[in-house]
Design an enzyme around this catalytic site. Structure first.
Site, PDB file in Angstrom:
ATOM      1  N   HIS A 255     100.902 160.275  73.299  1.00  0.00           N
ATOM      2  CA  HIS A 255     100.371 161.530  73.288  1.00  0.00           C
ATOM      3  C   HIS A 255      99.071 161.228  73.148  1.00  0.00           C
ATOM      4  O   HIS A 255      98.436 160.509  72.349  1.00  0.00           O
ATOM      5  CB  HIS A 255     101.111 162.611  72.555  1.00  0.00           C
ATOM      6  CG  HIS A 255     101.207 162.037  70.957  1.00  0.00           C
ATOM      7  ND1 HIS A 255     102.093 161.359  70.484  1.00  0.00           N
ATOM      8  CD2 HIS A 255     100.207 162.527  70.046  1.00  0.00           C
ATOM      9  CE1 HIS A 255     101.895 160.923  69.306  1.00  0.00           C
ATOM     10  NE2 HIS A 255     100.694 161.701  68.953  1.00  0.00           N
TER      11      HIS A 255
ATOM     12  N   HIS B 124      95.645 163.575  72.199  1.00  0.00           N
ATOM     13  CA  HIS B 124      95.219 164.631  71.476  1.00  0.00           C
ATOM     14  C   HIS B 124      93.832 165.420  72.038  1.00  0.00           C
ATOM     15  O   HIS B 124      92.899 164.488  72.348  1.00  0.00           O
ATOM     16  CB  HIS B 124      94.776 164.592  69.985  1.00  0.00           C
ATOM     17  CG  HIS B 124      95.954 164.154  69.032  1.00  0.00           C
ATOM     18  ND1 HIS B 124      96.421 165.133  68.084  1.00  0.00           N
ATOM     19  CD2 HIS B 124      96.630 162.879  68.887  1.00  0.00           C
ATOM     20  CE1 HIS B 124      97.466 164.003  67.537  1.00  0.00           C
ATOM     21  NE2 HIS B 124      97.466 163.121  67.881  1.00  0.00           N
TER      22      HIS B 124
HETATM   23  P1  5GP Z   1      99.981 161.537  65.881  1.00  0.00           P
HETATM   24  O1  5GP Z   1      99.832 161.517  64.481  1.00  0.00           O
HETATM   25  O2  5GP Z   1     101.532 160.819  66.044  1.00  0.00           O
HETATM   26  O3  5GP Z   1      99.127 161.083  66.852  1.00  0.00           O
HETATM   27  O4  5GP Z   1     100.403 163.079  66.187  1.00  0.00           O
HETATM   28  C1  5GP Z   1     101.376 163.857  66.258  1.00  0.00           C
HETATM   29  C2  5GP Z   1     100.901 165.269  66.355  1.00  0.00           C
HETATM   30  O5  5GP Z   1     102.329 166.151  66.887  1.00  0.00           O
HETATM   31  C3  5GP Z   1     100.448 165.819  64.993  1.00  0.00           C
HETATM   32  O6  5GP Z   1      99.342 166.510  65.271  1.00  0.00           O
HETATM   33  C4  5GP Z   1     101.704 166.853  64.836  1.00  0.00           C
HETATM   34  O7  5GP Z   1     101.132 168.086  64.274  1.00  0.00           O
HETATM   35  C5  5GP Z   1     102.333 167.210  66.013  1.00  0.00           C
HETATM   36  N1  5GP Z   1     103.651 167.508  66.007  1.00  0.00           N
HETATM   37  C6  5GP Z   1     104.545 166.997  65.221  1.00  0.00           C
HETATM   38  N2  5GP Z   1     105.871 167.540  65.503  1.00  0.00           N
HETATM   39  C7  5GP Z   1     105.682 168.657  66.534  1.00  0.00           C
HETATM   40  C8  5GP Z   1     106.338 169.631  67.179  1.00  0.00           C
HETATM   41  O8  5GP Z   1     107.683 169.460  66.701  1.00  0.00           O
HETATM   42  N3  5GP Z   1     105.741 170.365  68.131  1.00  0.00           N
HETATM   43  C9  5GP Z   1     104.398 170.019  68.325  1.00  0.00           C
HETATM   44  N4  5GP Z   1     104.025 171.226  69.163  1.00  0.00           N
HETATM   45  N5  5GP Z   1     103.777 169.373  67.757  1.00  0.00           N
HETATM   46  C10 5GP Z   1     104.368 168.399  66.897  1.00  0.00           C
END
Ligand code: 5GP
Length: 131
Positions: free
Chosen positions: A96, A98
């Site tokens: 993903h 951001h």
């Molecule tokens: P990472 O740290 O893996 O780059 O970011 C994962 C992101 O996914 C985090 O910013 C977190 O808030 C978001 N996230 C985690 N679980 C969910 C979910 O169930 N739904 C949504 N919309 N975002 C999520």
């Protein structure tokens, strides 16, 4: 993982954009107002196992949605980033990007509070209106 469940429609998400290859939706725990995630529909965990066509589709969606985020949040800049692996801070093992309006450097670490779904929907509607 949770994003695969979102893609399969098994758990809800607040969507701002979708096409054949990608989905953009509100981060449930926004680091700032207007925090959006862009994911490929193809299965990939990191940048390093992301097929080139899925990478290209994600970039196209980031370009489209990122400009709408800036317009909707009335800020003339945004930060796009992604994590590769837990050691880099990745918490969801589906690739993903951001999109954050403004500067990431102004923030410290991960967000810790869930966003209010009604507020997230309002911001999503603003972004959608700018697409
Ligand atoms: P990472 O740290 O893996 O780059 O970011 C994962 C992101 O996914 C985090 O910013 C977190 O808030 C978001 N996230 C985690 N679980 C969910 C979910 O169930 N739904 C949504 N919309 N975002 C999520």
């Amino acid at each position: 993982n949770i994003f695969a469940k979102i893609l399969r429609g098994e758990i809800p998400s607040i969507k701002v954009y979708e096409d054949d290859a990608t989905l953009a939706f509100m981060d449930i725990m926004p680091q700032v107002e207007g925090h959006v995630l862009v994911i490929p529909k193809a299965q990939a965990t990191t940048m390093y196992d992301l097929p080139a066509d899925a990478a290209s589709a994600c970039i196209k969606t980031v370009q489209h949605v990122g400009q709408a985020v800036q317009k909707a949040m009335q800020i003339d800049g945004s930060t796009v980033f992604q994590h590769n692996g837990a050691a880099a801070g990745q918490t969801v093992p589906h690739f993903h990007f951001h999109i954050l309006p403004g500067s990431l450097l102004a923030l410290k670490g991960h967000a810790t509070e869930m966003g209010d779904p009604a507020e997230l929907q309002k911001i999503a509607d603003k972004i959608i209106a700018c697409l």
